[in-house]
Motif scaffolding. Structure first.
Motif: not given
Ligand SMILES: Nc1ncnc2c1ncn2[C@@H]1O[C@H](COP(=O)(O)OP(=O)(O)OP(=O)(O)O)[C@@H](O)[C@H]1O
Length: 611
Positions: A463-487
């Motif tokens: 019933r709950l299953q419709g669209i599955n979205i996966f949010l990657p953890p930070l350690r697998l993201r290539s934009d860590r430094l860019q995010l750190a600069n934004i924050f």
């Protein structure tokens, strides 16, 4: 033009010199990262211009307030190869470096400037026309220049107005983007004037931003922004704060000083979700709702350029347009709650309430009354007035059920019943109440695995299953430094302090495994920025536990070995696009061993599409 040439002469620049002063390598990379937020805000407008630049053989770009190019797009075919390198990211176009030119001169004059052919101070620029229009942030501070360049014979005087219009559009985007939990007002002057002033005010009524029109119309000095209350600008300004209005309402605001009236509409009211509420029923209930989040966020507050993250956002945007149920998978702190809010905001239900419940944080006994509510006096300890449950509160809107895998079995049955006929009965009540909700569920565990382990009902899962979205953890993201600069940019504003990362800190940001993901990154940066004294954030400014983690990795060879093993496994899986058999073959281990190792890294819920 004359002023600028006089200045150029004083800078002692040789008129026939070809200079390419600018940033390169690591310095350029850091510069681009530092301006990631600004770029993010101007990109929608730059992208809109891409067809025009292709057709008209022009280049459009953005430079910072010192004249360094942050972004440049378009056709540069009119330039020879050598010269093309001058119009590149990181090249400096300040007046001091290149004499009279549109970007450098617009920065000094703080107004739109066109420089055509021989008006350029440097002979090497005589084949060009350049038009520059300054960009001011919502507090009135000059933060950059929008620039158009082309072959000098193609110049047309209307370009000056065009560039100014584009830079104003960028400023408006910026104001909307930066007013997360504020109210944004659009004002039109009573006289026949087509320009639109935008103001943002915080929930206490203080002015937090104003676009150029607003600053001109209301004669606002930049230093007033952040310090002046709406009631000091408009005699009836307080009405706005009291108003629980839909976006369609119009209000007349009267400026104290000039007695000019402005027809005003509330463009966004991000103070509280229920202020948005268009549905009558939800409005009636809003007073009884437990305190909700200060504001409901939208996609523009979700930063990132990582491929997997962007894929998740694109899928979420598509899903938002439908009414399908959604399951968001992601570790703690990866932005599941933020994503659920953004989906709600972009969905046809955005006029209704957004209600969140964390199924893992409430005791079994409380969960039922929290979800279903109860009638007055239905059990000992019940409130005399009764209580409206989250399912009912979310009527007409979205219910975000975080940590759904932790829901006790008896509540799973109850929820399944709700999803079969979309009615609820309050505890102690007899009357079924129809509800119209969309459920967004989230979990850090693989729900399917929970089903297979017998911890989660398969029928509820479907019933709950419709669209599955996966949010990657930070350690697998290539934009860590860019995010750190934004924050860091946001933190700088909060603290009123100018800070940058040292080289070692950049390394820390890029190599640390960030187990708490974005939440941990924000809080660590806040602490580090607060503690640093000379404006440079060093690794020792980070919280003790981050340092201890790093120390244990470097002091304990087996753990750094482990770290290397983890990285190799993840890289191989990336290469095989999540194909376990292929990855196991490349790594020379069995599939089961690979699954076990993945579990140790935190992938208890392995999904092929994560890679
Ligand atoms: N892409 C992003 N851009 C900017 N901020 C983000 C992003 N993702 C998350 N955040 C911020 O990180 C923090 C954690 O996000 P959020 O609470 O949505 O994570 P979560 O996955 O729901 O965590 P948990 O499962 O622990 O509740 C919040 O302050 C949120 O605003």
């Amino acid at each position: 033009m004359i002023r600028s040439w006089e200045r150029s002469r004083c800078y002692n620049i040789e008129a026939n010199a070809v200079k390419d002063a600018g940033l390169e390598g690591a310095g350029l990379k850091q510069f681009i990262e530092q301006h990631a937020q600004f770029l993010h805000e101007v990109h929608p407008t730059l992208n809109r211009l891409s067809n025009w630049t292709k057709r008209s053989q022009t280049a459009v770009g953005i430079s910072d307030a010192k004249g360094y190019i942050i972004e440049i797009k378009g056709k540069l075919d009119f330039l020879n190869d050598e010269y093309r390198s001058h119009l590149r990211k990181g090249a400096c176009w300040s007046e001091k470096v290149r004499g009279t030119n549109s970007a450098g001169t617009a920065i000094i004059e703080k107004r739109p400037i066109a420089v055509v052919g021989k008006e350029h101070y440097l002979e090497s620029n005589h084949t060009l026309y350049c038009v520059g229009a300054p960009i001011f942030d919502p507090t009135g501070r000059l933060i950059g220049v929008f620039n158009i360049s082309g072959y000098y014979e193609k110049y047309h005087p209307t370009m000056l107005g065009f560039a100014d219009m584009i830079s104003k559009e960028m400023e408006d985007w910026m104001l909307l983007h930066r007013s997360h939990d504020h109210i944004v007002l659009a004002l039109v002057k009573e006289s026949a004037d087509h320009s639109r002033a935008l103001l943002s005010i915080n929930k206490d009524g203080f002015l937090s931003g104003a676009n150029r029109e607003a600053r001109t119309f209301l004669k606002l000095d930049n230093d007033k922004i952040g310090h002046i209350h709406i009631s000091e600008i408009f005699s009836n300004g307080k009405e706005i704060l009291k108003k629980k209005t839909t976006k369609e309402d119009l209000i007349y605001l009267e400026n104290q000083e000039s007695s000019t009236k402005f027809l005003t509409t509330i463009l966004f009211d991000n103070r509280r979700s229920h202020f948005y509420t268009g549905k009558k029923k939800a409005l009636q209930l809003s007073e009884q709702q437990p305190k909700q989040k200060e504001s409901i966020q939208s996609f523009h507050t979700m930063y990132g350029t990582d491929e997997k993250f962007i894929a998740a956002i694109q899928l979420a945007k598509k899903a938002a347009k439908t009414d399908y149920p959604i399951i968001i998978h992601g570790e703690s702190g990866t932005g599941k709650d933020l994503l659920a809010q953004s989906i709600h905001q972009e969905s046809p239900r955005s006029g209704g309430p957004f209600v969140a419940i964390n199924c893992g944080a409430i005791t079994k006994s409380l969960l039922e009354s929290e979800l279903f509510g109860y009638e007055a006096g239905s059990f000992t300890g019940a409130k005399a007035t009764g209580h409206i449950g989250k399912l009912e509160q979310a009527n007409g809107g979205t219910l975000f059920m975080d940590e759904i895998a932790e829901m006790p079995p008896e509540m799973q049955v109850a929820l399944l019943r709700v999803l079969q006929d979309y009615t609820i009965t309050r505890i102690g009540g007899t009357k079924p109440i129809p509800i119209d909700i969309r459920i967004i569920a989230a979990s850090h565990r693989d729900l399917w695995e929970a089903v297979q382990n017998g911890e989660f009902r398969a029928d509820l899962f479907y019933r709950l299953q419709g669209i599955n979205i996966f949010l990657p953890p930070l350690r697998l993201r290539s934009d860590r430094l860019q995010l750190a600069n934004i924050f860091l940019n946001q933190i700088k504003n909060e603290l009123g302090k100018n800070v940058i990362f040292s080289r070692d800190t950049v390394k820390l940001i890029e190599t640390y495994h960030w187990p708490g993901n974005i939440r941990q990154m924000i809080s660590s940066l806040r602490e580090a920025a607060f503690l640093c004294e000379n404006g440079i954030i060093e690794p020792h400014h980070f919280p003790q536990y981050v340092q201890a983690d790093l120390k244990s990795i470097s002091a304990n060879p087996s753990s750094s070995l482990q770290q290397a093993e983890h990285t190799t496994i993840l890289e191989v899986l990336k290469k095989t696009e999540g194909n376990i058999s292929q990855a196991a073959k490349i790594l020379g281990i069995g599939r089961n061993t690979l699954y076990r190792k993945l579990k140790n890294i935190g992938y208890s819920s392995f999904k092929k599409q994560n890679f």
